[in-house]
Design a protein around this motif. Structure first.
Motif, PDB file in Angstrom:
ATOM      1  N   PHE A 130     -54.428 -10.802 -24.379  1.00  0.00           N
ATOM      2  CA  PHE A 130     -55.039 -12.222 -25.433  1.00  0.00           C
ATOM      3  C   PHE A 130     -55.122 -12.401 -26.406  1.00  0.00           C
ATOM      4  N   SER A 131     -55.024 -11.464 -27.224  1.00  0.00           N
ATOM      5  CA  SER A 131     -54.577 -11.046 -28.279  1.00  0.00           C
ATOM      6  C   SER A 131     -53.569 -12.131 -29.091  1.00  0.00           C
ATOM      7  N   LEU A 132     -52.418 -11.939 -28.451  1.00  0.00           N
ATOM      8  CA  LEU A 132     -50.758 -12.551 -28.155  1.00  0.00           C
ATOM      9  C   LEU A 132     -51.560 -13.711 -28.287  1.00  0.00           C
ATOM     10  N   GLN A 133     -52.307 -14.318 -26.936  1.00  0.00           N
ATOM     11  CA  GLN A 133     -52.200 -15.411 -27.110  1.00  0.00           C
ATOM     12  C   GLN A 133     -53.279 -16.779 -27.782  1.00  0.00           C
ATOM     13  N   ARG A 134     -54.042 -15.815 -28.464  1.00  0.00           N
ATOM     14  CA  ARG A 134     -54.922 -16.140 -29.644  1.00  0.00           C
ATOM     15  C   ARG A 134     -53.911 -16.042 -31.236  1.00  0.00           C
ATOM     16  N   ALA A 135     -52.821 -15.688 -31.241  1.00  0.00           N
ATOM     17  CA  ALA A 135     -52.537 -15.728 -32.361  1.00  0.00           C
ATOM     18  C   ALA A 135     -51.642 -16.877 -32.075  1.00  0.00           C
ATOM     19  N   ILE A 136     -50.943 -17.050 -30.727  1.00  0.00           N
ATOM     20  CA  ILE A 136     -49.517 -18.227 -30.473  1.00  0.00           C
ATOM     21  C   ILE A 136     -50.243 -19.371 -30.818  1.00  0.00           C
ATOM     22  N   ALA A 137     -51.135 -19.602 -30.471  1.00  0.00           N
ATOM     23  CA  ALA A 137     -52.511 -20.744 -29.722  1.00  0.00           C
ATOM     24  C   ALA A 137     -52.419 -20.864 -31.029  1.00  0.00           C
ATOM     25  N   GLY A 138     -52.937 -20.240 -32.230  1.00  0.00           N
ATOM     26  CA  GLY A 138     -53.447 -20.840 -33.689  1.00  0.00           C
ATOM     27  C   GLY A 138     -52.066 -21.060 -34.656  1.00  0.00           C
ATOM     28  N   ALA A 139     -50.668 -19.972 -34.298  1.00  0.00           N
ATOM     29  CA  ALA A 139     -49.659 -21.144 -34.954  1.00  0.00           C
ATOM     30  C   ALA A 139     -48.555 -22.394 -34.816  1.00  0.00           C
ATOM     31  N   PHE A 140     -49.101 -22.297 -33.070  1.00  0.00           N
ATOM     32  CA  PHE A 140     -48.382 -23.674 -32.708  1.00  0.00           C
ATOM     33  C   PHE A 140     -49.361 -24.867 -32.317  1.00  0.00           C
ATOM     34  N   ILE A 141     -50.520 -24.380 -32.457  1.00  0.00           N
ATOM     35  CA  ILE A 141     -51.018 -25.166 -32.328  1.00  0.00           C
ATOM     36  C   ILE A 141     -52.236 -25.316 -34.375  1.00  0.00           C
ATOM     37  N   PRO A 142     -51.441 -26.073 -35.060  1.00  0.00           N
ATOM     38  CA  PRO A 142     -52.348 -25.611 -36.522  1.00  0.00           C
ATOM     39  C   PRO A 142     -53.712 -26.345 -36.074  1.00  0.00           C
ATOM     40  N   GLY A 143     -54.288 -24.919 -37.357  1.00  0.00           N
ATOM     41  CA  GLY A 143     -55.556 -25.652 -37.132  1.00  0.00           C
ATOM     42  C   GLY A 143     -56.652 -25.126 -36.350  1.00  0.00           C
ATOM     43  N   ILE A 311     -49.600  -5.347 -30.144  1.00  0.00           N
ATOM     44  CA  ILE A 311     -48.802  -6.542 -29.519  1.00  0.00           C
ATOM     45  C   ILE A 311     -47.608  -7.830 -30.333  1.00  0.00           C
ATOM     46  N   LEU A 312     -48.598  -7.459 -31.791  1.00  0.00           N
ATOM     47  CA  LEU A 312     -48.672  -8.937 -32.142  1.00  0.00           C
ATOM     48  C   LEU A 312     -46.899  -8.549 -33.117  1.00  0.00           C
ATOM     49  N   ASP A 313     -46.408  -7.506 -32.910  1.00  0.00           N
ATOM     50  CA  ASP A 313     -45.429  -7.024 -33.788  1.00  0.00           C
ATOM     51  C   ASP A 313     -44.222  -7.010 -33.046  1.00  0.00           C
ATOM     52  N   ILE A 314     -43.955  -6.549 -31.563  1.00  0.00           N
ATOM     53  CA  ILE A 314     -43.428  -6.259 -30.881  1.00  0.00           C
ATOM     54  C   ILE A 314     -42.590  -7.725 -30.022  1.00  0.00           C
ATOM     55  N   PRO A 315     -41.171  -7.710 -30.078  1.00  0.00           N
ATOM     56  CA  PRO A 315     -40.355  -8.625 -29.313  1.00  0.00           C
ATOM     57  C   PRO A 315     -41.114  -8.480 -27.758  1.00  0.00           C
ATOM     58  N   ALA A 316     -41.370  -9.500 -27.422  1.00  0.00           N
ATOM     59  CA  ALA A 316     -41.114  -9.821 -25.429  1.00  0.00           C
ATOM     60  C   ALA A 316     -40.554  -9.208 -24.511  1.00  0.00           C
ATOM     61  N   SER A 317     -38.681  -9.800 -25.502  1.00  0.00           N
ATOM     62  CA  SER A 317     -38.296  -8.941 -24.470  1.00  0.00           C
ATOM     63  C   SER A 317     -38.123  -6.759 -24.461  1.00  0.00           C
ATOM     64  N   TYR A 318     -38.961  -6.239 -25.565  1.00  0.00           N
ATOM     65  CA  TYR A 318     -39.182  -5.218 -25.835  1.00  0.00           C
ATOM     66  C   TYR A 318     -39.777  -4.400 -24.142  1.00  0.00           C
ATOM     67  N   PHE A 319     -40.432  -5.318 -23.792  1.00  0.00           N
ATOM     68  CA  PHE A 319     -41.493  -4.983 -22.340  1.00  0.00           C
ATOM     69  C   PHE A 319     -40.462  -5.003 -20.849  1.00  0.00           C
ATOM     70  N   SER A 320     -39.947  -5.567 -21.500  1.00  0.00           N
ATOM     71  CA  SER A 320     -39.286  -6.092 -19.763  1.00  0.00           C
ATOM     72  C   SER A 320     -37.840  -5.432 -19.507  1.00  0.00           C
ATOM     73  N   LEU A 321     -38.130  -5.694 -18.110  1.00  0.00           N
ATOM     74  CA  LEU A 321     -36.949  -4.697 -17.578  1.00  0.00           C
ATOM     75  C   LEU A 321     -34.982  -5.017 -17.239  1.00  0.00           C
ATOM     76  N   MET A 322     -35.113  -6.511 -18.227  1.00  0.00           N
ATOM     77  CA  MET A 322     -34.156  -7.195 -17.745  1.00  0.00           C
ATOM     78  C   MET A 322     -33.864  -7.145 -19.114  1.00  0.00           C
ATOM     79  N   THR A 323     -32.161  -7.243 -18.613  1.00  0.00           N
ATOM     80  CA  THR A 323     -31.230  -7.289 -19.374  1.00  0.00           C
ATOM     81  C   THR A 323     -31.274  -9.132 -20.621  1.00  0.00           C
TER      82      THR A 323
END
Ligand SMILES: NC(=O)c1ccc[n+]([C@@H]2O[C@H](COP(=O)([O-])OP(=O)(O)OC[C@H]3O[C@@H](n4cnc5c(N)ncnc54)[C@H](OP(=O)(O)O)[C@@H]3O)[C@@H](O)[C@H]2O)c1
Length: 332
Positions: A130-143, A311-323
């Protein structure tokens, strides 16, 4: 590829969830569990070593962990255990005392940097995804302001912190507290009103309480309704029920929630983002998020990155098992 060796620190609801989650992650192996009460844990865990928490030389040598998942409580355990463990090993934890996260981050950053280790703090679902969602929502919909609501379904969501608070009241034998989102408040956000809410405008609280024999119902109701921070600011209902009914009807740790953010783009076109989680078991869900972060921590550490991360500092690909190629093909 050698499996990531995970050590669990503290065996409660989240610790048990981590044991199960590791079985679903083929790149991980449970190296062992350390606990303040190893004899208690050994009664149910027989297939991996269970060692006392205060013997780092023993568990570092015997378990050879790549990462420790710290599953102790946020109130008293993690502020002490976090910096202590970061001295020995890479760590992941779910510290959820929101107002104290900056302070905890700096303590963990200092301890991990000093030792050359990597620590991910305060992850799970909230704080966490949810922290990630709060951060990206504010960045992608400024204000836009991001709002969090919990307990959207008819039963609401079980708040473990508020249930613990009820159980501290003398005369209360057992208790559960379910949080309910107020639907009209969510509608206001969806309508783009960006309202300013007091805590009591967003949620109500429903308590199910089992009394000790002879306990004073009225006095306990008053104590609950007037408890500052926990219940006083909310519309709260108190139901007295038997232990049998509580055990039968309100078992498990269900929870759910949503992060919403609304604003405008361009010349006034409306924009709304919503991210919802629905968990049959809050601690098991939290454990899954912790285990994915354990993978990320090991990757960061192998790149030579030390100190504390969220979680805000880590690329999402680092969580995944996918190549990389699988991520490009299936997630983009
Ligand atoms: N970020 C998020 O989204 C999120 C979500 C859920 C929870 N959390 C956090 O996770 C923390 C842990 O939650 P939890 O539900 O796992 O707490 P818990 O069951 O109370 O366990 C906490 C610690 O208490 C000890 N313990 C557990 N059961 C015990 C027993 N029967 N007797 C004696 N000691 C016992 C264990 O340490 P020892 O083995 O060392 O004794 C355990 O690590 C919470 O404080 C919360 O802050 C975060």
């Amino acid at each position: 590829m050698e499996k990531i060796r995970v050590m669990i620190v503290g065996y409660g609801n989240v610790g048990r969830g981590v044991v199960e989650s590791i079985k679903r992650n083929p790149d991980m192996v449970l190296a062992g569990i350390v606990s303040r009460s190893p004899e208690r844990v050994k009664k149910t865990v027989t297939d991996v070593p269970v060692l006392p928490v205060n013997e780092p030389d023993v568990w570092m040598k015997e378990l050879r962990p790549d990462v420790a998942i710290l599953c102790g409580g946020s109130k008293d355990d993690l502020p002490k255990q976090g910096p202590e463990f970061a001295r020995y090993v890479n760590t992941v934890d779910s510290f959820d005392n929101h107002s104290r996260i900056p302070e905890y981050f700096h303590a963990m950053d200092e301890a991990a940097q000093k030792a050359g280790h990597t620590a991910v703090i305060s992850t799970g679902w909230d704080p966490g995804i949810f922290s990630l969602q709060r951060a990206i929502a504010g960045a992608f919909i400024p204000g836009a302001h991001a709002y969090g609501f919990y307990g959207l379904g008819p039963k609401g969501g079980l708040s473990m912190g508020h249930s613990d608070a009820l159980r501290t009241i003398p005369g209360v034998k057992d208790a559960r507290q379910f949080t309910h989102a107020i639907p009209e408040a969510i509608d206001k956000i969806r309508n783009g009103e960006n309202p300013v809410f007091e805590p009591g405008d967003m949620h109500t609280r429903e308590c199910f309480v089992v009394l000790e024999e002879g306990a004073d119902k009225e006095a306990i109701t008053k104590t609950i309704l007037e408890m500052p921070g926990y219940f006083a600011p909310y519309k709260t209902t108190v139901n007295f029920i038997s232990q049998e009914e509580l055990d039968a009807k309100y078992k498990g740790f269900p929870h759910d929630g949503i992060v919403l953010a609304a604003g405008v783009t361009g010349n006034g076109n409306t924009a709304l983002s919503e991210y919802r989680c629905q968990w049959g078991s809050n601690p098991e869900a939290t454990a899954n998020v912790l285990v994915a972060h354990a993978r990320a921590v090991v990757r960061l550490a192998r790149e030579g990155k030390s100190g504390a991360f969220t979680i805000l500092d880590i690329p999402a690909s680092y969580f995944s098992l996918m190549t990389k190629e699988e991520l490009l093909a299936h997630c983009m």
